[in-house]
Every structure is written in structure tokens, then in C-alpha cells.
Write an enzyme that holds these catalytic residues in place. Structure first.
Site, PDB file in Angstrom:
ATOM      1  N   HIS A 150       0.831  -1.206   0.000  1.00 46.58           N
ATOM      2  CA  HIS A 150       0.000   0.000   0.000  1.00 46.58           C
ATOM      3  C   HIS A 150       0.865   1.255   0.000  1.00 46.58           C
ATOM      4  CE1 HIS A 150       0.938   0.715   4.236  1.00 46.58           C
ATOM      5  NE2 HIS A 150       0.532  -0.519   4.536  1.00 46.58           N
ATOM      6  N   CYS A 158       2.988  -4.631   6.817  1.00 45.22           N
ATOM      7  CA  CYS A 158       2.756  -4.657   5.374  1.00 45.22           C
ATOM      8  C   CYS A 158       4.013  -4.203   4.640  1.00 45.22           C
ATOM      9  CB  CYS A 158       1.587  -3.740   5.024  1.00 45.22           C
ATOM     10  SG  CYS A 158       0.015  -4.298   5.727  1.00 45.22           S
TER      11      CYS A 158
END
Length: 460
Positions: A150, A158
Site C-alpha cells: 500500500h 505490510c
């Protein structure tokens, strides 16, 4: 005090924001401008230079230790080639697999991204879910979900990119899906699976897992084709084709079916694996030797530091420094000041009493002992004279200070006082010089004798 509730609310909000990282709803719910923005012209030109079209399939490789995300794209040869790499802003934890929900660890393994995992409405600009946990992770009971690539350049497990980067990656995936690719593969590695890196990390407890990942890494390296990935017996298998058509599926926790790998792929992978293992062994030997030398040097350093040290250096060094005018531990006080040298007095004779050279403790008239000494006996006068001389020598030695007694080569005897003439044939008495202070008296030498006296063995 009025600010405490506000601060508490701010802290709770920050924690909630951190826990929400990578925990977002995803899917093609609605489209917005950034999710459908066309690729930039410079990217279109780069693909044209590499013989690629925007609708060709893609593949993503991630190397955590290098913080690099690579986008590969199939070219006109039918093989994949590197299109572009991107610097990852942040990824969670350290090298090694993700184990459980909340460990903030970024996963490692082979994952599949489908269009349903694309999220145009991400809280972090744009994102897609990598597909953790996969069948391998579930076989080991690993937990967690919504592990994303992202934007927003921040991460809690992440792979975070800048907004501009993730927009371009998102557009490349979108165009590939539009071109007919049903899903794209994400290969997440701790580092580039080279022989050198495998050797450097040989003691890591995750090495068995990484060796399994390296098999898939090698399959792609030698073919540049997306490998077919399956899981059986809780391990990855690549490009496996079951020999029994009825056993076309693989059970992640069950026994692997009898399978084979296409011979041309198996041959290339085996050759690369053999070469890498030989290089790995060489690198390990070099690293072990380097570590051994470093350990020995550290032990030597500690041993040297543990030895007692004498302030100012060795005794010989202090002597030489003292001779050059430097202060040494033997001549310095506690404050470092030089001590005053001790003056040693030298005995001086009274004026007019002794000659210019001090008397030596030697036997006087030793050469005039007579012919009798040749046959083992001497005259009475010789014995008396010799005894007197020896007594004088002992007296002289006793009177001399111990600190100034120096053994010198015997000089020719010199009478302390000139002897009086003695008639021939008579026996002169020994003349004793007056004892100068503080030196004891020394017996005068015997006067010169006639030839007859010297030849007469009876002392006549």
C-alpha cells in the site's frame, strides 16, 4: 489537568491507527480517479523499449533485506524480464516468516493476487492484498490477514510504498488483469537467494525454510517463467506434475503424490543448485576463517590487557632512560619529582703522608723471596717480611670503606717511605710507614740484597 483527557484520546487514536494498519476492507467496491488513472507516458515508452505491452502479465518479487520491490513483465519472447524496481519505504519486523496475527512481521513465501484483492479505496491511498496466509502458512498454523502492498509510506507488517509508487504498481496490475491475466504471483524473499547470502545467514534458525524458498527462486532464475507452486508435506514444490492424473491435487499437510519436474527445468535447476552449493561451501570456509581470526585477536587482546603492567615500563628501559636524563620509577617519588643523587665520599690521605697514588693491598717484595723459595723453603727474613706484608694488606683492606673497595690490577710495588741504607750482610728490620688517617699503615718493602744473600739458601 484539562489536557489529560485530550492526550489520552490522542494516544488511543494513535494505537487504533497502528492496529488498523493493513487491516482494511478490500475489493473493487467503487472506483475513484487515482485507481483508474492511466499509466504515465514514460512507463509506456519503457515497456516499448523492453518489448512489452501494457496488457502483458506481470510478476512481483520482494526482497526484504534490500527493501526492494521488483515488477517483472512478460515480453515478446514469452519470458519475464525486469521492468522496474521500487524502493520500499517500510516493511514489518525482520527477515523471517510471519507467524501470528499482531507480530507486525511481513510474510515470506509464494502468494497469489487476484482482482478481488485489489483495493482502490484503501486508507493508504491504494493497495492490494498479497494473500497471506496461503496453504503453506495454514499448514503451520500461522495466523493473520490483510497483508497489503500500500501507499502512505508507513507499515505495521505490510509493505509500504510512496503514493506515487503504489499508484504505478496498481496501474500495471490493473492493465495486466484487463489483458486477461487471472492473477499475478508475489514472491517474497528475506534476501536475494544467492550462495553468498545463504552462507552469511547459515546459522539462522529459518535456514531450512529459506532453502525451500530457494528452490522456487532457482526455478524462476533458470526459466524466467512463473513457476507453478504447490504445497504438500508442509513444503513448497515447484513445477511438479503428478504421474497419476487422478492425483492432480496436492494436500498441504498430506503426503506428496508421485510427481516429476519437466526434465529441461530439472536439469537447469540441479546444475544451478550444485554450483551454488559449491560456492556456498567456499564462502562458509572463508567466513569461518575470518571469524576464527577475529576471535583469536580478541582473545589475544584480552590476554594482553589482563597482564600486570609496571608503571614506566621495564627495568632495563628505566635504566636507559635514567642514563639519558629521564626520570624512572627507581629515581622518582610519588609525586614524580626526581630524587637527589647520593654523594659517595672518597677517602683522602692526609697531606704529605702518602704518595699521589693510593697504596694497593698487594704483597710487597714478592719477587725478592730468595732462591730458597725455588726449593720450597725460604729464609727467615723472607718469611717475616712476607707475613708483615700480608698483615699490612689485611689491615689496609679492613680500614678501607666497604663502599669504596675496588679491585685493581696490582701495580709494581712502590715504597711508601724511602728506606735507610743498610750495611751489606746485616738483616734490616722491616720499615713500617706511619699510618695515614684514615688509611692503615703498610709495611715497607725489604731493601735490595746482595747476590750472596740471594744465592744463600740458609739465609746467611
Amino acid at each position: 489537568m484539562v489536557f489529560k483527557p485530550a492526550l489520552r484520546l490522542l494516544a488511543i487514536s494513535a494505537v487504533a491507527f497502528g492496529l488498523a494498519a493493513c487491516q482494511e476492507e478490500h475489493g473493487l467496491i467503487e472506483q475513484n480517479g487515482k485507481s483508474i488513472r492511466p499509466l504515465r507516458q514514460d512507463m509506456i515508452e519503457l515497456m516499448a523499449e523492453k518489448g512489452m505491452r501494457k496488457e502483458d502479465p506481470i510478476l512481483v518479487r520482494i526482497f526484504k533485506q534490500d527493501s526492494v520491490l521488483e515488477v517483472w513483465k512478460r515480453d515478446k519472447t514469452g519470458r519475464y524480464a525486469l521492468l522496474k524496481d521500487y524502493k520500499i519505504c517500510a516493511w514489518g519486523g525482520t527477515i523471517g516468516p510471519k507467524i501470528r496475527q499482531g507480530d507486525k512481521q511481513s510474510p515470506e513465501g509464494f502468494y497469489t493476487v487476484t482482482p478481488s484483492r485489489m483495493n482502490p479505496n484503501s486508507q493508504y491511498y491504494l493497495s492490494y492484498d498479497v494473500g497471506f496466509p496461503n496453504a503453506f502458512d495454514r499448514a503451520y498454523g500461522r495466523t493473520g490477514d490483510a497483508i497489503m502492498v500500500h501507499g502512505a509510506c508507513s507499515s505495521a507488517g505490510c509493505f509500504a510504498m510512496t503514493d506515487a509508487q503504489v499508484e504505478e504498481i496498481y496501474a500495471l496490475a490493473r492493465e495486466a488483469f484487463a489483458g486477461g491475466q487471472p492473477s499475478f504471483q508475489v514472491q517474497s524473499f528475506p534476501f536475494r537467494m544467492t550462495a553468498q547470502n545463504m552462507a552469511r545467514n547459515r546459522n539462522n534458525p529459518n535456514m531450512p525454510f529459506w532453502r525451500n524458498l530457494k528452490e522456487g527462486y532457482d526455478h524462476f532464475e533458470v526459466t524466467k517463467v512463473e513457476p507453478k507452486v504447490d504445497v504438500c508435506e508442509k513444503r513448497y514444490v515447484f513445477n511438479a506434475q503428478p504421474k497419476d492424473p487422478a492425483m492432480s491435487t496436492f494436500n498441504a499437510v498430506g503426503a506428496c503424490p508421485v510427481y516429476e519436474v519437466p526434465s529441461h527445468i530439472a536439469t537447469l535447476v540441479a546444475a544451478k543448485s550444485k554450483a551454488d552449493e559449491a560456492e556456498r561451501s567456499t564462502v562458509i570456509a572463508a567466513l569461518d576463517e575470518k571469524e576464527r581470526k577475529a576471535t583469536q585477536e580478541e582473545l589475544d587482546r584480552r590476554l594482553e590487557e589482563s597482564k600486570p603492567k609496571r608503571e614506566g615500563g621495564s627495568l632495563m628501559a628505566s635504566i636507559f632512560r635514567s642514563g639519558q636524563g629521564e626520570a624512572s620509577p627507581a629515581t622518582t617519588g610519588s609525586a614524580g619529582a626526581a630524587r637527589t643523587p647520593i654523594a659517595v665520599p672518597i677517602p683522602r690521605a692526609a697531606p704529605g703522608r702518602i704518595p699521589s697514588q693510593p697504596a694497593q693491598p698487594v704483597e710487597v717484595a714478592k719477587a725478592d723471596q730468595g732462591v730458597g723459595s725455588w726449593f720450597g723453603f725460604a729464609s727467615k727474613s723472607d718469611s717475616e717480611t712476607t707475613g708483615t706484608a700480608k698483615a699490612g694488606s689485611v689491615a689496609t683492606a679492613a680500614a678501607a670503606p666497604a663502599s669504596t673497595a675496588v679491585v685493581m690490577p696490582a701495580a709494581p710495588p712502590r715504597p711508601a717511605v724511602a728506606p735507610a741504607p743498610v750495611p751489606v750482610g746485616s738483616k734490616p728490620a722491616a720499615v713500617v710507614a706511619p699510618a695515614p688517617a684514615p688509611v692503615a699503615a703498610v709495611a715497607a718493602p725489604k731493601p735490595e740484597r746482595s747476590i750472596w744473600q740471594r744465592l744463600n739458601p740458609f739465609g746467611g
